[in-house]
Motif scaffolding. Structure first.
Motif, PDB file in Angstrom:
ATOM      1  N   ALA A 149      44.207  43.617  49.557  1.00  0.00           N
ATOM      2  CA  ALA A 149      44.306  42.164  49.402  1.00  0.00           C
ATOM      3  C   ALA A 149      45.565  41.663  50.115  1.00  0.00           C
ATOM      4  O   ALA A 149      46.655  42.200  49.911  1.00  0.00           O
ATOM      5  CB  ALA A 149      44.354  41.797  47.921  1.00  0.00           C
TER       6      ALA A 149
ATOM      7  N   VAL B 149      48.984  38.855  42.297  1.00  0.00           N
ATOM      8  CA  VAL B 149      48.608  40.234  42.592  1.00  0.00           C
ATOM      9  C   VAL B 149      47.909  40.883  41.402  1.00  0.00           C
ATOM     10  O   VAL B 149      46.929  41.614  41.551  1.00  0.00           O
ATOM     11  CB  VAL B 149      49.856  41.049  43.015  1.00  0.00           C
ATOM     12  CG1 VAL B 149      49.578  42.546  42.938  1.00  0.00           C
ATOM     13  CG2 VAL B 149      50.258  40.682  44.433  1.00  0.00           C
TER      14      VAL B 149
ATOM     15  N   TYR C  13      44.354  42.702  41.211  1.00  0.00           N
ATOM     16  CA  TYR C  13      44.192  44.048  40.664  1.00  0.00           C
ATOM     17  C   TYR C  13      43.031  44.069  39.673  1.00  0.00           C
ATOM     18  O   TYR C  13      42.170  44.944  39.694  1.00  0.00           O
ATOM     19  CB  TYR C  13      45.489  44.492  40.002  1.00  0.00           C
ATOM     20  CG  TYR C  13      45.469  45.929  39.523  1.00  0.00           C
ATOM     21  CD1 TYR C  13      45.832  46.969  40.378  1.00  0.00           C
ATOM     22  CD2 TYR C  13      45.075  46.247  38.235  1.00  0.00           C
ATOM     23  CE1 TYR C  13      45.804  48.286  39.954  1.00  0.00           C
ATOM     24  CE2 TYR C  13      45.039  47.553  37.802  1.00  0.00           C
ATOM     25  CZ  TYR C  13      45.403  48.569  38.662  1.00  0.00           C
ATOM     26  OH  TYR C  13      45.370  49.869  38.238  1.00  0.00           O
TER      27      TYR C  13
ATOM     28  N   ALA D  57      41.027  44.949  43.554  1.00  0.00           N
ATOM     29  CA  ALA D  57      41.824  45.378  44.705  1.00  0.00           C
ATOM     30  C   ALA D  57      42.625  46.627  44.355  1.00  0.00           C
ATOM     31  O   ALA D  57      43.083  46.798  43.229  1.00  0.00           O
ATOM     32  CB  ALA D  57      42.762  44.253  45.148  1.00  0.00           C
TER      33      ALA D  57
ATOM     34  N   PHE E 203      47.833  46.093  48.265  1.00  0.00           N
ATOM     35  CA  PHE E 203      48.292  44.717  48.407  1.00  0.00           C
ATOM     36  C   PHE E 203      49.336  44.624  49.526  1.00  0.00           C
ATOM     37  O   PHE E 203      50.107  45.557  49.761  1.00  0.00           O
ATOM     38  CB  PHE E 203      48.912  44.214  47.099  1.00  0.00           C
ATOM     39  CG  PHE E 203      48.027  44.407  45.904  1.00  0.00           C
ATOM     40  CD1 PHE E 203      47.086  43.460  45.564  1.00  0.00           C
ATOM     41  CD2 PHE E 203      48.097  45.566  45.148  1.00  0.00           C
ATOM     42  CE1 PHE E 203      46.242  43.652  44.491  1.00  0.00           C
ATOM     43  CE2 PHE E 203      47.260  45.769  44.062  1.00  0.00           C
ATOM     44  CZ  PHE E 203      46.330  44.805  43.737  1.00  0.00           C
TER      45      PHE E 203
END
Length: 660
Positions: free
Chosen positions: A75, A85, A89, A93, A96
């Protein structure tokens, strides 16, 4: 490598290609899961910079396919969205990267993600990525951050206070925690303490003091508790219940030979419920769904079946049971998940979509799961189908095959154009033609426009195919002989065309460059291409109409917002869908519906064209109801420019002879 970027697709694709990856890149989120699967990529990149909500939705949509196939998801977020983030998650994802970043940093992140996917899907040695348990205490601000997994486990917010977090511990264990923190206040930079934690059992908290950053980081390591003997034996016999264990179980069964089927189940509308009621309620709902799936599978399949949660709201059932037992299990699972769930004080109705694949000879777990994922993606894309079954034979999966061959076919000029006449009902004169794409495939025969664009969507070549068709159509029509010089030309625009920035200028330049007169061109838009972009479509079509083109709405009667289109769009023609036009010879009720459509169009000043007219009876009844034009096999199939010219000459000769 599959890249979804809403604003910088080409730039990212170029960087990845330069580093040696074969790239499939997309700018729109529609069908992202299907495109990722069709690409065969192990790594998906979701670029959410400047499009946070869209990126999160796309990540959630693809997570099941990524996890099921042992892939990785990188991502990309803007620096101001770093706080999101954790949400990425949760959405699935695995890696990152925050902008601004250099080319080297981007490529290195791709390599890390590819290495992760290689370990997950190549050797089947790792389980699903572990959701870390831990917290961080900022000594300056006196604030605590909790990882999403621990926050869910102990039912606290991800930005909890020290007091809230300590309440998770029993009183004696709070003292152990205070003593451990006190030890860090001296010369020691690391320590640990153990305690019981609800939902996990015995854990060890590893504390580390970063004096320079003025913070304490804690990693919570589960030690486990006394096992449930029944559950342990069931798991030993049926395989582990996580994604990695499920893949290993499937691989072992395939290596042993024999039949095996994989069924993937995805809950409908789970993200809506999860957002509305919170993560705790969402987790409880997933546990309830898992129990229903297990019960239905156990009842129908009796023994030897694996049931696992693959990630997000996706579950897997793998079994070597006979097909009739599998069909029974699918039916019971769908029935069980269609019943309401209790969420807090409310009731939620979810339902599901199901994709299934049965093993081919010499097939491994990766390809079997990918075919099941593709079938699930097709079920999700369907308006009403709960189940899609992947066909094991390549010749019966034309979209997948054509998607891989379409790019070279466009480059080599194998996509051709034919023209279907449009006829005036008043005097039988051919007044125009609709341009239709055709591909004479060496193995599959003649491929029509619907299958062509389905393959283009799978391969993310919709714009390339549309551009190719537009250029050929305009060049051919501009070179028509004098006998065709008065015919109107109808050309289809796609949803992708409508959404393209600057398309109006590009397309008008293309018309003028070809030499075909704007005043003889009709642009056809289908209902399905307008549903999400009505305001954009209206503005674009107004530009074309002011430039001299005419506008038609195609396949009218198949979509959802027909009346809104008639009110909002600058239209000249309404084309009745083939199915609706042929219903004119059905019941009285069918005829009333067709009559209503024609009357409505005529009252708005629109000319009406009926598609798919095949019999004299259909023609007569449509004419009586006020339809002005038709196209279909009653006049002619779609033909080449040369055949069209010959047809027009023959008709003109027949009229001249009759007049003499």
């Amino acid at each position: 490598m599959y890249i979804l970027s809403f604003r910088q697709r080409d730039e990212l694709a170029a960087l990845a290609a330069k580093a040696g990856w074969q790239v499939v890149a997309a700018r729109r989120a529609e069908g992202a899961e299907r495109r990722f699967l069709a690409s065969g990529a192990a790594v998906a990149v979701v670029d959410a910079r400047g499009a946070l909500a869209e990126g999160l939705a796309a990540a959630a949509a693809m997570s099941g396919a990524v996890v099921s196939n042992g892939g990785a998801m990188l991502a990309l977020v803007s620096r101001g969205d770093v706080d999101a983030v954790a949400r990425f998650y949760d959405a699935g994802a695995t890696h990152f990267l925050a902008s601004p970043f250099s080319e080297t940093e981007f490529v290195q992140s791709l390599r890390f993600a590819a290495r992760y996917a290689e370990g997950m899907a190549g050797e089947w040695q790792a389980s699903a990525p572990v959701d870390p348990l831990g917290w961080r205490f900022d000594l300056r601000g006196r604030t605590i951050q909790v990882t999403p997994a621990l926050a869910r486990m102990v039912d606290v917010g991800e930005s909890a206070t020290v007091r809230v977090l300590l309440r998770v511990l029993d009183r004696p264990e709070r003292r152990a925690a205070f003593l451990a923190l006190r030890r860090l206040g001296g010369e020691r930079s690391a320590t640990a303490f153990a305690h019981d934690l609800n939902g996990i059992g015995r854990v060890v908290q590893h504390l580390q003091h970063d004096r320079q950053a003025q913070r304490i980081d804690a990693l919570v390591e589960p030690l486990g508790s006394a096992p449930d003997t029944t559950a342990a034996m069931r798991d030993a016999l049926a395989g582990s219940r996580d994604a990695g264990g499920a893949r290993r179980w499937i691989d072992r069964r395939l290596n042993g030979g024999g039949a095996l089927a994989v069924v993937l189940v995805a809950l409908n509308r789970f993200e809506v419920v999860n957002t509305a009621y919170g993560r705790v309620a969402g987790d409880a709902l997933l546990r309830g769904a898992h129990r229903r799936i297990e019960a239905a599978a156990r009842e129908a399949l009796e023994k030897g079946a694996l049931v696992a949660r693959m990630g997000g709201s996706e579950f897997l059932i793998a079994t070597d049971a006979p097909r009739e037992r599998i069909d029974l299990a699918v039916e019971r699972i769908a029935s069980a998940l269609s019943k309401p769930f209790v969420v807090g004080d409310s009731i939620a109705v979810l339902g599901c979509r199901i994709g299934m694949a049965e093993r081919n000879d010499e097939e491994n777990a990766a390809t079997l799961l990918r075919r099941a994922s593709e079938a699930l993606a097709e079920a999700k894309a369907s308006d009403s189908a709960t189940l899609r079954v992947a066909d094991a034979r390549e010749e019966d999966a034309p979209v997948d095959r054509l998607a891989g061959e379409l790019g070279p076919a466009i480059d080599h000029g194998e996509i051709d154009i034919v023209f279907q006449p449009q006829v005036s009902m008043a005097d039988g004169t051919i007044v125009g033609v609709e341009a239709l794409a055709r591909w004479d495939h060496p193995a599959m025969g003649t491929i029509g426009a619907d299958l062509l664009f389905a393959a283009a969507a799978r391969a993310d070549l919709e714009i390339a195919l549309s551009d190719h068709i537009q250029r050929i159509v305009l060049e051919r029509a501009a070179a028509w002989p004098a006998v065709l010089s008065r015919l109107r030309l109808s050309l289809n625009l796609t949803a992708g065309d409508i959404a393209r920035p600057g398309f109006a200028d590009l397309f008008l330049d293309r018309i003028d460059h070809s030499g075909f007169p704007r005043g003889r061109l009709t642009l056809e838009i289908t209902e399905s291409g307008l549903i999400e972009d009505l305001s954009i479509a209206s503005a674009l079509l107004t530009v074309f109409r002011q430039a001299g083109c005419r506008i038609a709405i195609d396949d009218f009667g198949t979509g959802y917002s027909s009346l809104a289109y008639l009110k909002s769009l600058p239209l000249d023609y309404l084309k009745i869908d083939k199915k609706l036009a042929q219903d004119i010879t059905g019941t009285v009720r069918d005829r009333v519906v067709v009559r209503g459509v024609i009357d409505m169009a005529r009252s708005l000043g629109l000319s009406v064209i009926a598609e798919g007219v095949e019999t004299e009876e259909q023609l007569e009844l449509l004419a009586k109801e006020g339809c002005q034009y038709y196209q279909g096999f009653l006049c002619s199939e779609a033909v080449s420019s040369a055949a069209l010219a010959a047809m027009m000459e023959a008709r003109m000769g027949a009229k001249t002879g009759a007049g003499a």
